[in-house]
Structures are given as C-alpha cells and as structure tokens.
Design an enzyme around this catalytic site. Structure first.
Site, PDB file in Angstrom:
ATOM      1  N   LEU A 117      -3.717  -7.268  -7.080  1.00  0.00           N
ATOM      2  CA  LEU A 117      -3.429  -8.505  -7.958  1.00  0.00           C
ATOM      3  C   LEU A 117      -4.484  -9.233  -8.607  1.00  0.00           C
ATOM      4  CD1 LEU A 117      -0.689  -9.757  -5.630  1.00  0.00           C
ATOM      5  CD2 LEU A 117      -0.549  -8.287  -7.474  1.00  0.00           C
ATOM      6  N   LYS A 118      -5.822  -9.169  -8.333  1.00  0.00           N
ATOM      7  CA  LYS A 118      -6.660  -9.725  -9.274  1.00  0.00           C
ATOM      8  C   LYS A 118      -7.266  -9.020 -10.351  1.00  0.00           C
ATOM      9  CE  LYS A 118      -7.491 -13.352  -6.585  1.00  0.00           C
ATOM     10  NZ  LYS A 118      -7.551 -13.244  -5.327  1.00  0.00           N
TER      11      LYS A 118
ATOM     12  N   GLY B  68       1.033  -1.129   0.133  1.00  0.00           N
ATOM     13  CA  GLY B  68       0.083   0.047   0.148  1.00  0.00           C
ATOM     14  C   GLY B  68       0.894   1.367  -0.079  1.00  0.00           C
ATOM     15  N   SER B  69       1.940   1.050  -0.519  1.00  0.00           N
ATOM     16  CA  SER B  69       2.802   2.634  -0.585  1.00  0.00           C
ATOM     17  C   SER B  69       2.336   3.413  -1.500  1.00  0.00           C
ATOM     18  CB  SER B  69       4.354   2.123  -0.752  1.00  0.00           C
ATOM     19  OG  SER B  69       4.570   1.619  -2.047  1.00  0.00           O
TER      20      SER B  69
ATOM     21  N   HIS C 240       1.675   0.604 -13.213  1.00  0.00           N
ATOM     22  CA  HIS C 240       2.457  -0.609 -13.516  1.00  0.00           C
ATOM     23  C   HIS C 240       3.889  -0.146 -13.610  1.00  0.00           C
ATOM     24  CE1 HIS C 240       3.201  -4.453 -15.515  1.00  0.00           C
ATOM     25  NE2 HIS C 240       3.926  -3.830 -16.047  1.00  0.00           N
TER      26      HIS C 240
HETATM   27  C1  GRF Z   1       3.777  -1.412  -7.344  1.00  0.00           C
HETATM   28  O1  GRF Z   1       5.156  -1.653  -7.835  1.00  0.00           O
HETATM   29  C2  GRF Z   1       2.934  -1.084  -8.533  1.00  0.00           C
HETATM   30  O2  GRF Z   1       3.357  -0.535  -9.616  1.00  0.00           O
HETATM   31  C3  GRF Z   1       2.296  -2.323  -8.733  1.00  0.00           C
HETATM   32  O3  GRF Z   1       2.329  -3.137  -7.537  1.00  0.00           O
HETATM   33  C4  GRF Z   1       3.205  -2.565  -6.572  1.00  0.00           C
HETATM   34  C5  GRF Z   1       2.365  -2.043  -5.382  1.00  0.00           C
HETATM   35  O4  GRF Z   1       3.181  -1.480  -4.293  1.00  0.00           O
HETATM   36  N1  GRF Z   1       1.173  -2.437  -9.558  1.00  0.00           N
HETATM   37  P1  GRF Z   1       2.308  -0.906  -3.225  1.00  0.00           P
HETATM   38  O5  GRF Z   1       1.521  -2.005  -2.548  1.00  0.00           O
HETATM   39  O6  GRF Z   1       1.591   0.551  -3.518  1.00  0.00           O
HETATM   40  O7  GRF Z   1       3.512  -0.530  -2.153  1.00  0.00           O
END
Ligand code: GRF
Length: 203
Positions: free
Chosen positions: A87-88, A12-13, A106
């Site tokens: 991820l889904k 969730g960063s 992405h």
């Molecule tokens: C990020 O690298 C984003 O580009 C990808 O998944 C990662 C998620 O990171 N789709 P976070 O959960 O926001 O830290």
C-alpha cells in the site's frame, strides 16, 4: 531461476498463488517485504522460511530503509520485484534503480480506476458505482506515478450481474490468482520483452 522479492501489506493471497502455482524450478521467492509488522502475508513467509524485511521511510526499530533494501536486493541478486497488495508508494530513487524490474497487480482495467487512493475495496466501489459491465485485473510495470507504468497483461470479466463491490472483489481475486502466476512464469522463461516502449509476451 528467477529470484523475486514480493512486497505485501495485507492478506497475501497473491503471494501465495505465485508461490504455489509457479513451478518451483523456475522461481525462488528470496524475500518478502512489508510496511506492517502484523499482516497475514508475513505468516505465510514465516511458515515457508522466506526472509522478511520490514521497510519504512522513517527510522524505526526493526525496520530497514530503501537504501538498505536496494543493497540487499543486489546482494540477493533479485531479478524481479512484485508489488502484491503493497500500500505504500515506492521512493523514486528505488524505482529508477530497478527500472522495468518492478511490477504491480491492480484489481481493475487500467488506465481506468487507478491512481492515488485506488486500492482494495475503494477500486471495486468506484467500479460498482459507475455501472460498467466489465472489470478485470492488470499486471503492469511500476513507474514513479501510481498505476501508470506499461501494461503487461490484463484479463477482463463480465460483472454486469454483480450485486456489490465485495462480489466484484471476490470474482476478480480469482482472476488475479490466475494471471499473476502466468506473468511471473513468463518472466522466468524470459518471454516478456519491451519493444518500442510496448510490452510483448512471447508464446
Ligand atoms: C489485490 O486485490 C491486489 O490486486 C491489490 O491488493 C489486493 C491484495 O490482495 N493490489 P492479497 O494481499 O494478495 O490477498
């Protein structure tokens, strides 16, 4: 005020960077949606009193389905849906209903290094193994095909001196945390338009 819903599956960063960096008078994070009960991103939502919805295609206690979510988003007047490490795959009907209102971040320069299975460290491994000199991050609209929708914004960086996929991931995360709040603020300012099937960002 732009009402956004953020979909997460992990750390969730990106949720945090949007929440912290976009001015509070421009966006309201009205919902955090996850497919997992145990991800770190949900702690951030709880601390900040953001309503959480767990979503699943299968019937499960404590989870809602996409039909419920659609109705909820209409009720909450959600303007923009952000996939930030979700991820889904989102069901086609949901994508159709919210056409041009769902965006994804992405960690590569689409259309390269995207598609099914290309998430997280997998992306950076492929990038590293292909010996390209540059990578980057892409914010794009979501359509029914993985990582295929119209590109909104990209930023490239030099990765020719990186020693590992992890190093690429870490460098790119900084870029993600820069471009995603930028794009969300542009949406809030109504400065993102689609003209002749291309995305235009106004100054
Ligand atoms: C990020 O690298 C984003 O580009 C990808 O998944 C990662 C998620 O990171 N789709 P976070 O959960 O926001 O830290």
């Amino acid at each position: 005020m732009l009402n956004i819903a953020v979909f997460v599956s992990g750390r969730g960063s990106n949720l945090k960077s949007v929440y912290d960096k976009v001015p509070k008078n421009k966006i309201n994070v009205s919902a955090v949606v996850s497919d997992r009960t145990d991800c770190i991103a949900l702690d951030f939502a709880r601390i900040n009193n953001i309503p959480i919805f767990l979503v699943s295609n299968k019937k499960q206690p404590d989870f809602v389905d996409y039909v419920f979510l659609k109705e909820k988003f209409i009720e909450l007047k959600i303007d923009l849906i952000l996939l930030a490490g979700f991820l889904k795959k989102i069901p086609d009907e949901f994508v159709d209903y919210f056409e041009n209102k769902i965006i994804n971040i992405h960690p590569a320069l689409l259309p390269s290094f995207g598609g099914k299975g290309m998430y997280g460290i997998n992306v950076h491994r492929e990038v590293f193994n292909s010996h390209v000199k540059e990578s980057g991050a892409t914010v794009h609209f979501v359509d029914k095909i993985y990582d295929n929708g119209k590109i909104i914004f990209q930023k490239k960086i030099d990765i020719s001196d990186t020693q590992s996929p992890e190093e690429i991931a870490s460098r790119l995360l900084t870029i993600e945390h820069e471009i995603l709040p930028f794009v969300i603020e542009k949406f809030a300012d109504n400065k993102i338009k689609i003209e002749n099937d291309k995305v235009v960002i106004l100054d």
